[in-house]
Design a protein around this motif. Structure first.
Motif, PDB file in Angstrom:
ATOM      1  N   GLY A 160      47.714  32.277  30.021  1.00  0.00           N
ATOM      2  CA  GLY A 160      46.838  33.009  29.111  1.00  0.00           C
ATOM      3  C   GLY A 160      45.605  33.534  29.826  1.00  0.00           C
ATOM      4  O   GLY A 160      45.155  34.662  29.569  1.00  0.00           O
ATOM      5  N   PHE A 161      45.039  32.726  30.720  1.00  0.00           N
ATOM      6  CA  PHE A 161      43.876  33.151  31.506  1.00  0.00           C
ATOM      7  C   PHE A 161      44.199  34.389  32.334  1.00  0.00           C
ATOM      8  O   PHE A 161      43.415  35.358  32.379  1.00  0.00           O
ATOM      9  N   ALA A 162      45.364  34.385  32.980  1.00  0.00           N
ATOM     10  CA  ALA A 162      45.749  35.541  33.805  1.00  0.00           C
ATOM     11  C   ALA A 162      45.907  36.787  32.942  1.00  0.00           C
ATOM     12  O   ALA A 162      45.459  37.885  33.311  1.00  0.00           O
ATOM     13  N   GLY A 163      46.544  36.632  31.770  1.00  0.00           N
ATOM     14  CA  GLY A 163      46.715  37.781  30.887  1.00  0.00           C
ATOM     15  C   GLY A 163      45.392  38.330  30.393  1.00  0.00           C
ATOM     16  O   GLY A 163      45.175  39.548  30.342  1.00  0.00           O
ATOM     17  N   LEU A 164      44.472  37.442  30.018  1.00  0.00           N
ATOM     18  CA  LEU A 164      43.159  37.876  29.543  1.00  0.00           C
ATOM     19  C   LEU A 164      42.360  38.530  30.666  1.00  0.00           C
ATOM     20  O   LEU A 164      41.592  39.476  30.430  1.00  0.00           O
ATOM     21  N   ALA A 165      42.512  38.009  31.896  1.00  0.00           N
ATOM     22  CA  ALA A 165      41.799  38.590  33.032  1.00  0.00           C
ATOM     23  C   ALA A 165      42.236  40.023  33.274  1.00  0.00           C
ATOM     24  O   ALA A 165      41.415  40.907  33.547  1.00  0.00           O
ATOM     25  N   VAL A 166      43.527  40.266  33.159  1.00  0.00           N
ATOM     26  CA  VAL A 166      44.038  41.628  33.346  1.00  0.00           C
ATOM     27  C   VAL A 166      43.572  42.540  32.218  1.00  0.00           C
ATOM     28  O   VAL A 166      43.190  43.698  32.439  1.00  0.00           O
ATOM     29  N   ALA A 167      43.566  42.005  30.994  1.00  0.00           N
ATOM     30  CA  ALA A 167      43.228  42.835  29.837  1.00  0.00           C
ATOM     31  C   ALA A 167      41.739  43.073  29.683  1.00  0.00           C
ATOM     32  O   ALA A 167      41.317  44.182  29.335  1.00  0.00           O
ATOM     33  N   GLY A 168      40.912  42.030  29.953  1.00  0.00           N
ATOM     34  CA  GLY A 168      39.491  42.167  29.638  1.00  0.00           C
ATOM     35  C   GLY A 168      38.532  41.764  30.724  1.00  0.00           C
ATOM     36  O   GLY A 168      37.315  41.767  30.482  1.00  0.00           O
ATOM     37  N   GLY A 169      39.010  41.369  31.881  1.00  0.00           N
ATOM     38  CA  GLY A 169      38.108  41.008  32.964  1.00  0.00           C
ATOM     39  C   GLY A 169      38.089  39.517  33.221  1.00  0.00           C
ATOM     40  O   GLY A 169      38.336  38.699  32.332  1.00  0.00           O
ATOM     41  N   TRP A 170      37.750  39.167  34.465  1.00  0.00           N
ATOM     42  CA  TRP A 170      37.797  37.773  34.887  1.00  0.00           C
ATOM     43  C   TRP A 170      36.719  36.925  34.224  1.00  0.00           C
ATOM     44  O   TRP A 170      36.932  35.747  33.941  1.00  0.00           O
ATOM     45  N   CYS A 171      35.567  37.503  33.988  1.00  0.00           N
ATOM     46  CA  CYS A 171      34.465  36.718  33.425  1.00  0.00           C
ATOM     47  C   CYS A 171      34.806  36.236  32.017  1.00  0.00           C
ATOM     48  O   CYS A 171      34.675  35.049  31.708  1.00  0.00           O
ATOM     49  N   ALA A 172      35.252  37.162  31.150  1.00  0.00           N
ATOM     50  CA  ALA A 172      35.616  36.797  29.775  1.00  0.00           C
ATOM     51  C   ALA A 172      36.777  35.816  29.770  1.00  0.00           C
ATOM     52  O   ALA A 172      36.809  34.868  28.978  1.00  0.00           O
ATOM     53  N   ALA A 173      37.747  36.030  30.678  1.00  0.00           N
ATOM     54  CA  ALA A 173      38.891  35.126  30.753  1.00  0.00           C
ATOM     55  C   ALA A 173      38.450  33.730  31.195  1.00  0.00           C
ATOM     56  O   ALA A 173      38.966  32.719  30.704  1.00  0.00           O
ATOM     57  N   GLY A 174      37.481  33.674  32.121  1.00  0.00           N
ATOM     58  CA  GLY A 174      36.992  32.377  32.569  1.00  0.00           C
ATOM     59  C   GLY A 174      36.282  31.609  31.470  1.00  0.00           C
ATOM     60  O   GLY A 174      36.445  30.384  31.346  1.00  0.00           O
ATOM     61  N   VAL A 175      35.500  32.312  30.655  1.00  0.00           N
ATOM     62  CA  VAL A 175      34.829  31.657  29.530  1.00  0.00           C
ATOM     63  C   VAL A 175      35.868  31.105  28.553  1.00  0.00           C
ATOM     64  O   VAL A 175      35.747  29.972  28.061  1.00  0.00           O
ATOM     65  N   TRP A 176      36.898  31.925  28.278  1.00  0.00           N
ATOM     66  CA  TRP A 176      37.957  31.459  27.362  1.00  0.00           C
ATOM     67  C   TRP A 176      38.625  30.205  27.928  1.00  0.00           C
ATOM     68  O   TRP A 176      38.833  29.224  27.203  1.00  0.00           O
ATOM     69  N   LEU A 177      38.959  30.216  29.209  1.00  0.00           N
ATOM     70  CA  LEU A 177      39.664  29.084  29.811  1.00  0.00           C
ATOM     71  C   LEU A 177      38.801  27.825  29.778  1.00  0.00           C
ATOM     72  O   LEU A 177      39.306  26.729  29.488  1.00  0.00           O
ATOM     73  N   ALA A 178      37.506  27.964  30.052  1.00  0.00           N
ATOM     74  CA  ALA A 178      36.623  26.793  30.046  1.00  0.00           C
ATOM     75  C   ALA A 178      36.539  26.185  28.648  1.00  0.00           C
ATOM     76  O   ALA A 178      36.622  24.960  28.476  1.00  0.00           O
ATOM     77  N   GLN A 179      36.367  27.028  27.640  1.00  0.00           N
ATOM     78  CA  GLN A 179      36.253  26.517  26.272  1.00  0.00           C
ATOM     79  C   GLN A 179      37.574  25.963  25.772  1.00  0.00           C
ATOM     80  O   GLN A 179      37.617  24.895  25.150  1.00  0.00           O
ATOM     81  N   ALA A 180      38.668  26.681  26.027  1.00  0.00           N
ATOM     82  CA  ALA A 180      39.977  26.195  25.604  1.00  0.00           C
ATOM     83  C   ALA A 180      40.334  24.907  26.331  1.00  0.00           C
ATOM     84  O   ALA A 180      40.923  23.988  25.746  1.00  0.00           O
ATOM     85  N   GLY A 181      39.977  24.811  27.623  1.00  0.00           N
ATOM     86  CA  GLY A 181      40.244  23.588  28.375  1.00  0.00           C
ATOM     87  C   GLY A 181      39.483  22.397  27.824  1.00  0.00           C
ATOM     88  O   GLY A 181      40.019  21.283  27.753  1.00  0.00           O
ATOM     89  N   ALA A 182      38.231  22.625  27.415  1.00  0.00           N
ATOM     90  CA  ALA A 182      37.456  21.540  26.805  1.00  0.00           C
ATOM     91  C   ALA A 182      38.098  21.091  25.502  1.00  0.00           C
ATOM     92  O   ALA A 182      38.174  19.885  25.203  1.00  0.00           O
ATOM     93  N   GLY A 183      38.586  22.049  24.719  1.00  0.00           N
ATOM     94  CA  GLY A 183      39.275  21.697  23.478  1.00  0.00           C
ATOM     95  C   GLY A 183      40.551  20.925  23.746  1.00  0.00           C
ATOM     96  O   GLY A 183      40.869  19.960  23.037  1.00  0.00           O
ATOM     97  N   LEU A 184      41.292  21.333  24.793  1.00  0.00           N
ATOM     98  CA  LEU A 184      42.528  20.631  25.137  1.00  0.00           C
ATOM     99  C   LEU A 184      42.228  19.203  25.571  1.00  0.00           C
ATOM    100  O   LEU A 184      42.973  18.275  25.227  1.00  0.00           O
ATOM    101  N   TRP A 185      41.154  19.007  26.331  1.00  0.00           N
ATOM    102  CA  TRP A 185      40.767  17.648  26.729  1.00  0.00           C
ATOM    103  C   TRP A 185      40.468  16.800  25.497  1.00  0.00           C
ATOM    104  O   TRP A 185      40.867  15.634  25.431  1.00  0.00           O
TER     105      TRP A 185
END
Length: 372
Positions: A30-55
């Motif tokens: 999902g991070f890779a797809g978001l990075a391609v669609a909207g940029g690495w910064c936005a994808a990184g924020v999503w991954l950090a927040q989603a990862g915290a939720g997964l933890w």
């Protein structure tokens, strides 16, 4: 001789770790797809927040692995089973929804990603229990995770909808009500005060399901934000009233008998009165204003009104009226009457049509456990 609990708990923990790795792999895709669609910064924020939720999801499950049994007197199951696996998938989808918090709703992947993730989580809520029953793996763990993930989803998804101005801030009262209720119960236990069991009420589960469905719908760009903000208040009030009533029973200020009598009184008088009030409001409105659609929308609205008047598939009729107004196909000239119509239709959808109904079609389906 059956295995001791410790080896089985270690085995369950290893299975939980494997499932977590699968979820991490999915999040990285999902991070890779978001990075391609909207940029690495936005994808990184999503991954950090989603990862915290997964933890958080993993920790919630890990602390409760000892509940992976039918009841406290039965041995542990040797694996999590498909019911719990689907529940954990629901948790991962809620974490993915949470990854979109504080994001720009106009970004390329928004709002489709959170809307899709939370909608799938809401749909799976009906079928994780089915999988557990069909596989013979009903467990205390599944019940606990289901309760906690429902509450977490109804915290994260409404918070996102509030940030995107599709729900009012006041709707978060519903999100916090569960946690406040649990805290108050735990406070009574710590003080050595008694707590009393709640009487069975299938409406609790029905209301929770409708809230998840409503919140999921607000995340999709299909409802007018002004409409969803109005209806949210109507959807929220019965649930808040239910929490207050449950708390009064739990702390002994209301007996289970009185609680049941209040429900019977509402079924006998309030709900039929709502049906009459809705038809009266539609009559006083003097008809519908056609906005985008023509005669078909008006015909559907009056057909739905007839269903509500006679109490035949009334929930379906209430849903039809809400969708016609929410989709912008119909409106009424008088704002006060329009608000009364929305509130009455919302409450009839949530609570049913009550006594003197020709047919309560759909009630059994809403209240039954799939596969039971």
């Amino acid at each position: 001789m059956s295995d001791s609990p410790e080896p089985i708990l270690r085995k369950l923990n290893r299975e939980l770790n494997r499932l977590s790795l699968f979820a991490v792999a999915g999040f990285l895709i999902g991070f890779a797809g978001l990075a391609v669609a909207g940029g690495w910064c936005a994808a990184g924020v999503w991954l950090a927040q989603a990862g915290a939720g997964l933890w958080l999801i993993r920790q919630t499950a890990r602390r409760r692995l000892a509940l992976n049994r039918l009841n406290p007197r039965t041995p542990l199951y040797r694996n999590l089973g498909w019911g719990n696996r689907l529940t954990l998938l629901r948790g991962a989808l809620i974490a993915a929804t949470g990854g979109c918090l504080f994001s720009d709703p106009t970004a390329p992947a928004n709002p489709w990603l959170p809307a899709l993730c939370y909608t799938l989580a809401a749909l799976l809520d009906r079928y994780d229990g089915y999988a557990a029953r069909r596989s013979g793996r009903v467990s205390l763990l599944g019940a606990e995770l289901d309760l906690h993930f429902d509450a977490l989803g109804l915290l994260i998804a409404p918070l996102l909808a509030v940030q995107w101005q599709r729900l009012p801030t006041g709707y978060l009262l519903l999100s916090l009500a569960f946690y406040l209720y649990r805290w108050l119960l735990q406070a009574r236990v710590r003080r050595g005060l008694p707590t009393f069991p709640l009487p069975d009420n299938p409406l609790r589960r029905t209301l929770a399901g409708f809230q998840m469905g409503f919140v999921a719908l607000t995340l999709w760009p299909v409802l007018e934000p002004a409409f969803s903000r109005q209806v949210s208040t109507a959807f929220m009030l019965p649930v808040l009233f239910g929490f207050v009533a449950d708390w009064l029973v739990a702390n002994g200020r209301c007996t289970a008998r009185t609680y049941t009598q209040i429900g019977e009184l509402a079924d006998r008088t309030a709900l039929p009165g709502l049906r009459i009030g809705l038809i009266l409001a539609l009559t006083l409105a003097g008809g519908f204003e056609r906005t985008e659609a023509a005669g078909l929308s008006v015909a559907l609205a009056w057909s739905a009104s007839i269903l509500l008047a006679v109490g035949c598939a009334g929930r379906l009729g209430a849903l039809a009226i809400l969708l016609l107004f929410g989709g912008g196909w119909l409106s009424v000239a008088q704002p006060a009457l329009g608000l009364a119509i929305l509130f009455a239709a919302s409450w009839l959808l949530l609570l049913g049509t009550g006594r003197y109904s020709l047919s309560r079609w759909g009630e059994a389906w809403l209240q039954r456990y799939v596969g039971a």
